[in-house]
Scaffold this motif. Structure first.
Motif, PDB file in Angstrom:
ATOM      1  N   HIS A 101     -47.754  30.451 -13.404  1.00 57.53           N
ATOM      2  CA  HIS A 101     -47.476  29.382 -12.880  1.00 57.53           C
ATOM      3  C   HIS A 101     -46.582  28.568 -13.873  1.00 57.53           C
ATOM      4  O   HIS A 101     -45.523  27.901 -13.566  1.00 57.53           O
ATOM      5  N   ILE A 102     -46.691  28.406 -15.090  1.00 56.15           N
ATOM      6  CA  ILE A 102     -45.888  27.686 -15.989  1.00 56.15           C
ATOM      7  C   ILE A 102     -44.571  28.420 -16.145  1.00 56.15           C
ATOM      8  O   ILE A 102     -43.513  27.905 -16.132  1.00 56.15           O
ATOM      9  N   TYR A 103     -44.555  29.514 -15.922  1.00 52.23           N
ATOM     10  CA  TYR A 103     -43.159  30.162 -16.198  1.00 52.23           C
ATOM     11  C   TYR A 103     -42.460  30.082 -14.741  1.00 52.23           C
ATOM     12  O   TYR A 103     -41.164  30.509 -14.852  1.00 52.23           O
ATOM     13  N   ALA A 104     -42.967  29.661 -13.825  1.00 47.30           N
ATOM     14  CA  ALA A 104     -42.163  29.226 -12.695  1.00 47.30           C
ATOM     15  C   ALA A 104     -40.873  28.161 -13.174  1.00 47.30           C
ATOM     16  O   ALA A 104     -39.978  28.285 -12.462  1.00 47.30           O
ATOM     17  N   ASN A 105     -41.212  27.535 -14.408  1.00 46.84           N
ATOM     18  CA  ASN A 105     -40.198  26.574 -14.637  1.00 46.84           C
ATOM     19  C   ASN A 105     -38.988  27.179 -15.355  1.00 46.84           C
ATOM     20  O   ASN A 105     -37.942  26.447 -15.505  1.00 46.84           O
ATOM     21  N   TRP A 106     -39.034  28.491 -15.397  1.00 43.10           N
ATOM     22  CA  TRP A 106     -38.026  29.314 -16.288  1.00 43.10           C
ATOM     23  C   TRP A 106     -36.923  29.750 -15.177  1.00 43.10           C
ATOM     24  O   TRP A 106     -35.952  30.370 -15.269  1.00 43.10           O
ATOM     25  N   LEU A 107     -37.636  30.096 -13.874  1.00 43.74           N
ATOM     26  CA  LEU A 107     -36.808  30.557 -12.625  1.00 43.74           C
ATOM     27  C   LEU A 107     -35.660  29.646 -12.507  1.00 43.74           C
ATOM     28  O   LEU A 107     -35.734  28.509 -12.601  1.00 43.74           O
TER      29      LEU A 107
ATOM     30  N   PRO B 195     -36.623  24.905 -19.845  1.00 41.95           N
ATOM     31  CA  PRO B 195     -37.466  23.903 -20.834  1.00 41.95           C
ATOM     32  C   PRO B 195     -37.251  24.044 -22.415  1.00 41.95           C
ATOM     33  O   PRO B 195     -36.785  25.095 -22.814  1.00 41.95           O
ATOM     34  N   ASN B 196     -37.478  23.217 -23.151  1.00 42.68           N
ATOM     35  CA  ASN B 196     -37.177  23.159 -24.645  1.00 42.68           C
ATOM     36  C   ASN B 196     -38.483  23.173 -25.251  1.00 42.68           C
ATOM     37  O   ASN B 196     -39.521  22.292 -25.003  1.00 42.68           O
ATOM     38  N   PHE B 197     -38.629  23.718 -26.308  1.00 48.51           N
ATOM     39  CA  PHE B 197     -40.102  23.840 -27.201  1.00 48.51           C
ATOM     40  C   PHE B 197     -39.923  22.912 -28.050  1.00 48.51           C
ATOM     41  O   PHE B 197     -38.912  22.643 -28.523  1.00 48.51           O
ATOM     42  N   PRO B 198     -40.975  22.388 -28.709  1.00 48.07           N
ATOM     43  CA  PRO B 198     -42.379  22.619 -28.129  1.00 48.07           C
ATOM     44  C   PRO B 198     -42.424  21.841 -26.897  1.00 48.07           C
ATOM     45  O   PRO B 198     -41.978  20.856 -26.604  1.00 48.07           O
ATOM     46  N   LEU B 199     -43.372  22.101 -26.037  1.00 50.12           N
ATOM     47  CA  LEU B 199     -43.630  21.531 -24.597  1.00 50.12           C
ATOM     48  C   LEU B 199     -45.090  21.347 -24.256  1.00 50.12           C
ATOM     49  O   LEU B 199     -45.916  22.171 -24.780  1.00 50.12           O
ATOM     50  N   ILE B 200     -45.223  20.264 -23.409  1.00 54.35           N
ATOM     51  CA  ILE B 200     -46.556  20.308 -22.711  1.00 54.35           C
ATOM     52  C   ILE B 200     -46.295  20.728 -21.603  1.00 54.35           C
ATOM     53  O   ILE B 200     -45.531  19.984 -20.658  1.00 54.35           O
ATOM     54  N   ALA B 201     -47.268  21.408 -21.051  1.00 56.62           N
ATOM     55  CA  ALA B 201     -47.289  21.905 -19.598  1.00 56.62           C
ATOM     56  C   ALA B 201     -48.730  21.402 -18.849  1.00 56.62           C
ATOM     57  O   ALA B 201     -49.574  21.526 -19.453  1.00 56.62           O
ATOM     58  N   ALA B 202     -48.288  20.710 -17.759  1.00 56.62           N
ATOM     59  CA  ALA B 202     -49.445  20.314 -17.067  1.00 56.62           C
ATOM     60  C   ALA B 202     -49.810  21.436 -15.704  1.00 56.62           C
ATOM     61  O   ALA B 202     -48.931  21.653 -14.840  1.00 56.62           O
ATOM     62  N   VAL B 203     -51.011  22.450 -15.998  1.00 52.49           N
ATOM     63  CA  VAL B 203     -51.120  23.223 -14.902  1.00 52.49           C
ATOM     64  C   VAL B 203     -52.043  22.756 -13.817  1.00 52.49           C
ATOM     65  O   VAL B 203     -53.307  22.561 -14.206  1.00 52.49           O
ATOM     66  N   ILE B 204     -51.451  22.449 -12.656  1.00 52.40           N
ATOM     67  CA  ILE B 204     -52.362  21.492 -11.898  1.00 52.40           C
ATOM     68  C   ILE B 204     -52.337  22.290 -10.489  1.00 52.40           C
ATOM     69  O   ILE B 204     -51.373  22.142  -9.769  1.00 52.40           O
ATOM     70  N   SER B 205     -53.407  22.971 -10.177  1.00 54.57           N
ATOM     71  CA  SER B 205     -53.743  23.947  -8.954  1.00 54.57           C
ATOM     72  C   SER B 205     -54.814  23.562  -8.143  1.00 54.57           C
ATOM     73  O   SER B 205     -55.747  22.872  -8.593  1.00 54.57           O
ATOM     74  N   GLY B 206     -55.039  24.526  -7.281  1.00 55.26           N
ATOM     75  CA  GLY B 206     -56.348  24.437  -6.647  1.00 55.26           C
ATOM     76  C   GLY B 206     -57.488  24.815  -7.468  1.00 55.26           C
ATOM     77  O   GLY B 206     -58.617  24.448  -7.091  1.00 55.26           O
TER      78      GLY B 206
ATOM     79  N   VAL C 249     -37.775  16.275 -18.465  1.00 51.01           N
ATOM     80  CA  VAL C 249     -39.003  16.665 -17.509  1.00 51.01           C
ATOM     81  C   VAL C 249     -38.620  17.749 -16.250  1.00 51.01           C
ATOM     82  O   VAL C 249     -37.720  17.446 -15.862  1.00 51.01           O
ATOM     83  N   LEU C 250     -39.603  18.490 -16.196  1.00 55.46           N
ATOM     84  CA  LEU C 250     -39.022  19.829 -15.340  1.00 55.46           C
ATOM     85  C   LEU C 250     -40.201  20.115 -14.339  1.00 55.46           C
ATOM     86  O   LEU C 250     -41.385  20.133 -14.969  1.00 55.46           O
ATOM     87  N   PHE C 251     -39.910  20.349 -13.279  1.00 57.76           N
ATOM     88  CA  PHE C 251     -40.802  21.036 -12.404  1.00 57.76           C
ATOM     89  C   PHE C 251     -40.066  22.018 -11.434  1.00 57.76           C
ATOM     90  O   PHE C 251     -39.006  21.932 -11.103  1.00 57.76           O
ATOM     91  N   PRO C 252     -40.843  23.020 -10.954  1.00 48.93           N
ATOM     92  CA  PRO C 252     -40.371  24.120 -10.139  1.00 48.93           C
ATOM     93  C   PRO C 252     -39.737  23.679  -8.922  1.00 48.93           C
ATOM     94  O   PRO C 252     -40.435  22.584  -8.209  1.00 48.93           O
TER      95      PRO C 252
END
Ligand code: KG4
Ligand code: ZN
Length: 354
Positions: free
Chosen positions: A115-121, A132-143, A308-311
């Motif tokens: 899910h996090i790597y969807a941001n590199w697509l 995305p640039n490192f270091p980063l904070i990813a919020a994995v928010i799913s079901g 700030v990035l999202f897929p």
């Protein structure tokens, strides 16, 4: 490097072929949402059977759309953890079979990591194509999950916050059920909230959870109690009866109150996380990150201080492209994983290890 990514961890049968972790050559997703909507949630046995029916046509279309034959793949990647047992088995068996038939390296992939790597697509909503640039904070928010992950580089995942009970998406789904909105709850709540005439009418509490952890079960109960109170019904009234007493205005206003509170909870924790962990980027991932109001709120709060990035929305929910991207960047990281033996690759329904 062309990688086939297969994803069947829950209720989407998905396969995609991605070149060099970013270029989507094909992306096929067959959703079972309509089947499970009748039951108000995913029925594991039905999910597994539906994956069996869909996996071959989905794979066929993924190869046809990419105009690529299996022998020209460089690797195969498949979600093997976490997820529903029967669902994971279908995808991994398909991947193992293809890996054996075409003698391709096989990489098992962690669902949350993908899910996090969807941001590199190469498929960002704002068509910025930024990485995305490192270091980063990813919020994995799913079901199924709510986690804050700190990443210093590719293939490095430090869980810095997690839910102590329900996942945020699960909470959207449960609140939707109380309000009589259709499954999955996320999109229905978002839609109802847009039509709210008085979005601040009901106030819901923000839970006081230590550190960077979350709790969403209290919020769900708060919605339940506030609805009962609004309808002058005793707290013994079963949640499934409430929808019959609510008018559309009330539903929309409750949806807005809940969505705003869920967003506030997430923003608060993200702010706390940025104080503790130096980050250049904040990225969202998982089904709930498709939520427009949430995306706006995160953008507004952090755009002056962080990238700030999202897929794109279709890559927030489950898909095969993110699985292929995840494999590519792991393979090309400082500590690349070894391919797994396709004869023995196993699934693991529960896992928090990245
Ligand atoms: O990532 P995902 O497809 O599957 C899991 O790995 O769990 O996420 C599904 C979740 C569901 O709970 C669904 O209600 C939520 O994502 N969701 C949303 C939206 N679209 C899907 N939540 C809020 N707003 C949305 N627009
Ligand atoms: Zn998912």
């Amino acid at each position: 490097m062309k990688i086939l990514g297969i994803e069947t961890s829950c209720d989407e049968t998905a396969a995609a072929i991605v070149e060099d972790g970013r270029k989507i050559l094909s992306n096929v997703v067959v959703s079972q949402i309509d089947i499970h909507a009748t039951y108000g949630g995913v029925v594991p046995e039905i999910a597994a059977r539906s994956h069996i029916e869909a996996i071959q046509p989905v794979l066929k279309k993924a190869f046809a759309d990419a105009d690529l034959a299996a022998q020209h793949l460089d690797a195969i990647a498949v979600t093997h953890t976490p997820g529903l047992v029967g669902s994971l088995l279908v995808g991994t068996l398909a991947a193992r079979t293809l890996a054996i038939l075409y003698n391709k390296p096989l990489y098992p992939i962690h669902h949350l990591k993908s899910h996090i790597y969807a941001n590199w697509l190469n498929a960002h909503s704002d068509s910025s194509n930024s990485l995305p640039n490192f270091p980063l904070i990813a919020a994995v928010i799913s079901g199924g999950h709510t986690q804050l992950i700190y990443m210093k580089h590719h293939n490095h995942f430090q869980i810095i916050g997690t839910t102590r009970d329900d996942a945020i998406g699960e909470c959207f789904d449960k609140v939707a059920k109380i309000l009589g909105l259709s499954y999955p709850g996320g999109p229905s709540i978002a839609h109802a909230a847009e039509n709210a005439t008085y979005p601040t009418k009901y106030s819901l509490p923000i839970p006081n959870v230590p550190e960077l952890d979350f709790s969403f079960s209290g919020l769900k109960t708060a919605v339940l109690r506030t609805v009962q109170h609004e309808l002058h019904l005793p707290i013994s009234t079963p949640s499934y009866e409430l929808k019959d007493h609510l008018n559309p205005n009330q539903v929309n206003n409750f949806a807005a109150a809940f969505q705003n509170t869920a967003i506030k909870i997430l923003i608060k924790k993200l702010q706390k996380a940025t104080e503790q962990y130096p980050a250049k980027s904040i990225i969202l991932a998982g089904g709930v990150s498709a939520n427009t109001a949430l995306r706006h709120a995160v953008q507004e709060t952090f755009q002056k201080t962080h990238q700030v990035l999202f897929p794109a929305p279709e890559f927030c929910t489950d898909n095969g492209a993110m699985v292929a991207a995840s494999a590519y960047f792991s393979i090309n990281s400082q500590n690349p994983p070894k391919p797994q033996d396709p004869y023995t690759l196993d699934i693991s329904p529960r896992s928090t290890i990245y």
